[in-house]
Motif scaffolding. Structure first.
Motif, PDB file in Angstrom:
ATOM      1  N   GLY A  82     -15.880   3.425  30.599  1.00 18.70           N
ATOM      2  CA  GLY A  82     -15.949   2.512  31.731  1.00 18.70           C
ATOM      3  C   GLY A  82     -16.101   1.047  31.344  1.00 18.70           C
ATOM      4  O   GLY A  82     -15.986   0.168  32.185  1.00 18.70           O
ATOM      5  N   GLU A  83     -16.370   0.803  30.070  1.00 16.07           N
ATOM      6  CA  GLU A  83     -16.640  -0.576  29.647  1.00 16.07           C
ATOM      7  C   GLU A  83     -15.344  -1.317  29.410  1.00 16.07           C
ATOM      8  O   GLU A  83     -14.542  -0.957  28.553  1.00 16.07           O
ATOM      9  CB  GLU A  83     -17.490  -0.542  28.364  1.00 16.07           C
ATOM     10  CG  GLU A  83     -17.869  -1.918  27.865  1.00 16.07           C
ATOM     11  CD  GLU A  83     -18.637  -1.858  26.546  1.00 16.07           C
ATOM     12  OE1 GLU A  83     -19.369  -0.877  26.303  1.00 16.07           O
ATOM     13  OE2 GLU A  83     -18.483  -2.804  25.747  1.00 16.07           O
ATOM     14  N   VAL A  84     -15.152  -2.395  30.164  1.00 15.89           N
ATOM     15  CA  VAL A  84     -13.955  -3.218  29.982  1.00 15.89           C
ATOM     16  C   VAL A  84     -14.221  -4.207  28.858  1.00 15.89           C
ATOM     17  O   VAL A  84     -15.324  -4.736  28.715  1.00 15.89           O
ATOM     18  CB  VAL A  84     -13.597  -3.944  31.304  1.00 15.89           C
ATOM     19  CG1 VAL A  84     -12.590  -5.050  31.066  1.00 15.89           C
ATOM     20  CG2 VAL A  84     -13.063  -2.952  32.320  1.00 15.89           C
ATOM     21  N   ARG A  85     -13.195  -4.424  28.037  1.00 16.29           N
ATOM     22  CA  ARG A  85     -13.255  -5.384  26.931  1.00 16.29           C
ATOM     23  C   ARG A  85     -13.831  -6.722  27.419  1.00 16.29           C
ATOM     24  O   ARG A  85     -13.386  -7.264  28.418  1.00 16.29           O
ATOM     25  CB  ARG A  85     -11.827  -5.560  26.445  1.00 16.29           C
ATOM     26  CG  ARG A  85     -11.551  -6.650  25.474  1.00 16.29           C
ATOM     27  CD  ARG A  85     -10.035  -6.823  25.358  1.00 16.29           C
ATOM     28  NE  ARG A  85      -9.403  -5.663  24.732  1.00 16.29           N
ATOM     29  CZ  ARG A  85      -9.310  -5.507  23.412  1.00 16.29           C
ATOM     30  NH1 ARG A  85      -9.764  -6.421  22.602  1.00 16.29           N
ATOM     31  NH2 ARG A  85      -8.730  -4.430  22.905  1.00 16.29           N
ATOM     32  N   ASN A  86     -14.815  -7.224  26.701  1.00 16.88           N
ATOM     33  CA  ASN A  86     -15.449  -8.499  27.088  1.00 16.88           C
ATOM     34  C   ASN A  86     -14.577  -9.683  26.661  1.00 16.88           C
ATOM     35  O   ASN A  86     -13.713  -9.550  25.796  1.00 16.88           O
ATOM     36  CB  ASN A  86     -16.827  -8.585  26.425  1.00 16.88           C
ATOM     37  CG  ASN A  86     -17.668  -9.684  27.040  1.00 16.88           C
ATOM     38  OD1 ASN A  86     -17.448 -10.088  28.184  1.00 16.88           O
ATOM     39  ND2 ASN A  86     -18.625 -10.183  26.286  1.00 16.88           N
ATOM     40  N   MET A  87     -14.802 -10.833  27.295  1.00 12.95           N
ATOM     41  CA  MET A  87     -14.135 -12.070  26.860  1.00 12.95           C
ATOM     42  C   MET A  87     -15.196 -13.088  26.460  1.00 12.95           C
ATOM     43  O   MET A  87     -15.520 -13.992  27.236  1.00 12.95           O
ATOM     44  CB  MET A  87     -13.275 -12.642  27.991  1.00 12.95           C
ATOM     45  CG  MET A  87     -12.003 -11.851  28.251  1.00 12.95           C
ATOM     46  SD  MET A  87     -10.991 -12.602  29.545  1.00 12.95           S
ATOM     47  CE  MET A  87     -10.324 -14.040  28.703  1.00 12.95           C
ATOM     48  N   PRO A  88     -15.752 -12.943  25.259  1.00  9.41           N
ATOM     49  CA  PRO A  88     -16.829 -13.854  24.855  1.00  9.41           C
ATOM     50  C   PRO A  88     -16.371 -15.308  24.800  1.00  9.41           C
ATOM     51  O   PRO A  88     -17.187 -16.223  24.922  1.00  9.41           O
ATOM     52  CB  PRO A  88     -17.228 -13.338  23.458  1.00  9.41           C
ATOM     53  CG  PRO A  88     -16.130 -12.461  23.006  1.00  9.41           C
ATOM     54  CD  PRO A  88     -15.413 -11.964  24.215  1.00  9.41           C
ATOM     55  N   MET A  98      -5.340  -4.157  31.823  1.00  8.80           N
ATOM     56  CA  MET A  98      -6.400  -5.120  32.148  1.00  8.80           C
ATOM     57  C   MET A  98      -6.102  -6.494  31.572  1.00  8.80           C
ATOM     58  O   MET A  98      -6.328  -7.523  32.220  1.00  8.80           O
ATOM     59  CB  MET A  98      -7.752  -4.619  31.620  1.00  8.80           C
ATOM     60  CG  MET A  98      -8.433  -3.569  32.470  1.00  8.80           C
ATOM     61  SD  MET A  98      -8.729  -4.102  34.168  1.00  8.80           S
ATOM     62  CE  MET A  98      -9.630  -5.622  33.879  1.00  8.80           C
TER      63      MET A  98
END
Lengths: 265, 444
Positions: free
Chosen positions: B258-264, B397
């Protein structure tokens, strides 16, 4: 049981009294605003009261987790929502969160750590299962649900996204009803069609709506109750039942409502 | 004559080896066009995952019958390769069945086992051809799935027929060989009849020694040339999964589904917007490239490896709620389009001395349509379904992020939702002060 005085303390009130709750109940937007899902929120709060769980809510300090923004591709908005929420949660020193919304659950549990928010997050299906296992929730077996057929619709963000398949089923089994499964369940469960921010726009052209496809599958089980564990699924399945003109014979109910009924609350 | 065969064999082997090397290098170079991403953490978990998913083919056994049949092909492929090693060494050295002295009587049983596998492969390939072309398994039909039209449809049948023909060549070769052994023909070491090919021997009874040698050599050459052609073909085909399934599962995402790739890269800016940080006047504003992904090189290298690992089985698409209900989205098409784009970029690089020259095309728009990515419910059914752990959702995504943030082209109702969230902290237009009204009846 009707003489119970229900309390819904807020984090602010608790903090003012120098108290800390066992768990924060994260209500979610549909649980706060949607007339249908507000009933689920109330049912869950009644259970928490009846069991004597020391809980609190954020009240008006709660805000969308940002899940629909992130899934719609708006990462700026998601991070703004998340960081604002993390500030509030950390201000109250929140350690443990329970929520009835799998989308809030997934975002709080899996995505807030990316931005520095670390909490123990638990979905209400697991929470209810634990209360039942511990004997804190006692269901009047036999009465209300004896002989009724219930089918369970797996929410994507509870099941596939987080691997919670058993807890909701154990809750239903504790009701002493007959659990009749659909063809596509657990890791192969079919989405209700609302996830990924689809709830907030018209679907793309196709030959059928996703919620109709799923509703037909649920109706084919012959169940008189479709149990859900997600506010989005609740909307989609209820719409599906209305579309099929079966709202008089088939109910769509959340796990919390079923347990509250089973407790006579 | 012997030497000519050996030299010819060495030349062909070298040429095919060079072509395969060039092709693999090109694939590696195109995968490297992707963005860097670390997928080397938790090596022991990754090894276990690869063991379970690639070696053990766990997902294939979701449907046990198909799983067993696929396992026969997989085992046949892996084990018969041991015989191919002998064949290649024979070809280079001019010997015949050079492993006989090493294995002694065991040699006979090993070949028996390979023959059994060969029959298994023939049977399974035949069943798979029937499933594709006669039973018309839905997910394999170009009439229903537009991404299969043209080469992908032919590709699936070519590989199955190829395998049947190669296995028949092995059995023919062995049968002719043992008939020659019965004649005490020189150069054919005595091993005795083999489990399956013995039943083919009557076909060649009464043939002259010369004709049999011709048949045996013909089948030998046909088989090894076929194997080499197959090896080269595989690198151009969907069938590359036989190799890439292993690295692809090893480098798979280990975080929760369920974790969508983060955009740090945008977090700092968000903090500035929220007033959580003060901008440093001396600092150069960070150069943020593109938001999300518009083209293949904006994606992570792992997304690109995913694309080359896809064997177009369509288990993802068969599970996709959007596709099931007739929307344009097909997760398999997302992967195939990504690979098609990479192929075009690869040829582009080859033609331009290793550099990609702007060709006026992009993954989103020229290959994948906006309508497709907008139909995704992010339900993860496609990710769950993939036997080699491909993640189409991660690509979808990133493309959405480009469309929404970089081009700011969200559907009007999404823009409304964003606006509501900004002003009311909920995706619907409710007053934030009403958020706690649900408790009014309980809190009297």
């Amino acid at each position: 049981m009707s003489e119970i005085e229900y309390k819904v303390p807020t984090m602010a009130e608790m903090a003012a009294n120098g108290e800390t709750p066992e768990v924060l109940f994260w209500v979610g937007c549909l649980g706060s605003f949607d007339d249908r899902y507000k009933k689920v929120t109330v049912a869950f709060v009644k259970i928490l009261n009846a069991v004597g769980v020391k809980f609190a809510v954020l009240g008006t300090e709660e805000s969308c987790t940002g899940d629909p923004a992130r899934r719609a591709g708006n990462e700026f908005l998601f991070q703004m929502q998340a960081m604002t929420n993390i500030q509030v949660l950390d201000m109250y020193g929140v350690k443990k969160i329970v929520t009835a919304c799998p989308h809030c659950f997934n975002t709080l549990k899996n995505e807030y750590p990316q931005l520095g928010g670390n909490y123990e997050v638990i979905h209400h299906s697991t929470f209810l299962q634990q209360l039942i296992n511990e004997g804190r929730v006692r269901l009047e077996g036999g009465g209300t649900f004896k002989g009724r057929k219930i089918t369970f619709h797996d929410p994507c963000y509870l099941g596939r996204a987080n691997g919670v398949y058993e807890a909701p089923r154990e809750v239903l089994e504790a009701l002493d009803a007959e659990l009749v499964e659909m063809k596509r369940i657990r890791s192969k469960g079919l989405c209700c069609g609302a996830g990924g921010a689809q709830m907030f726009k018209e679907p793309e052209p196709g030959w059928k709506e996703v919620n109709i496809e799923r509703t037909e599958e649920a109706l084919n089980t012959g169940a008189d109750t479709i149990a859900v564990a997600c506010p989005f699924c609740m909307v989609m399945m209820s719409d599906g039942i209305k579309n099929k003109e079966r709202e008089n014979s088939v109910k769509v109910l959340d796990l919390a409502e079923l347990v509250a009924q089973g407790q006579g609350l | 004559m012997e030497y000519i065969q050996q030299i010819l064999f060495a030349i062909i082997l070298g040429a095919v080896g060079w072509l395969i090397y060039r092709r693999i290098k090109l694939i590696r170079d195109t995968i490297r066009l992707g963005q860097p991403e670390d997928r080397t953490d938790r090596p022991s978990d990754r090894l276990r995952l690869m063991g379970r998913m690639a070696f053990g083919q766990k997902k294939m056994f979701d449907r046990p019958l198909v799983g067993i049949m696929h396992f026969v092909l997989y085992a046949g492929f892996l084990l018969i390769n041991i015989e191919v090693l002998e064949i290649i060494l024979d070809g280079l050295s001019g010997q015949h069945r050079m492993f006989v002295p090493f294995f002694g009587t065991w040699y006979h049983y090993i070949i028996d086992f390979f023959e059994l596998l060969a029959v298994g492969v023939i049977v399974v390939c035949a069943i798979f051809l029937v499933r594709r072309n006669i039973l018309k398994v839905n997910r394999l039909q170009p009439e229903r799935h537009r991404e299969l039209r043209g080469f992908p449809y032919i590709d699936g049948n070519v590989i199955l027929i190829f395998e049947i023909v190669l296995m028949c060549a092995i059995l023919t070769m062995n049968a002719a060989d043992t008939v020659l052994q019965d004649m005490n023909s020189a150069h054919y070491p005595l091993t005795g009849d083999y489990l399956i090919s013995q039943y083919l021997k009557p076909l060649f009874a009464g043939w002259s020694e010369g004709a049999l040698i011709g048949l045996e050599r013909g089948a030998w050459w046909f088989h090894i040339l076929g194997i080499l052609a197959f090896a080269l073909y595989v690198t151009h085909s969907k069938h590359l999964h036989i190799a890439l399934a292993f690295p692809n599962t090893y480098f798979a995402r280990l975080t929760p589904r369920g974790e969508v790739r983060n955009m740090p890269e945008i977090t700092k800016e968000v903090k500035l917007m929220l007033g959580m940080e003060q901008a440093d006047p001396n600092e150069q504003p960070a150069e943020i490239g593109r938001f999300g992904a518009k083209d293949a090189m904006d994606l992570s290298w792992k997304n690109l490896m995913d694309a080359y690992s896809c064997t177009e089985c369509g288990r993802c698409t068969a599970q996709c709620p959007a596709n099931i209900t007739g929307k344009l989205l097909s997760p398999r098409k997302i992967m195939m389009d990504t690979r098609d784009r990479l192929e075009d970029l690869g040829h582009n690089m080859q033609a331009n001395g290793g550099k990609v020259v702007e060709d006026g095309k992009t993954l989103l728009g020229d290959y994948i349509l906006v309508e497709e990515i907008m139909a995704c419910t992010t339900c993860n059914a496609c990710v769950e379904a993939c036997p080699v752990m491909i993640d189409p959702l991660d690509i979808i995504m990133q493309l959405r992020r480009y469309k929404i943030m970089d081009e700011a082209q969200a559907p009007a109702s999404w823009n409304m939702m964003f606006q509501n969230m900004e002003t009311s902290q909920a995706p619907w237009k409710f007053s934030p002060s009403d958020r706690f009204n649900w408790a009014n009846n309980l809190r009297q």
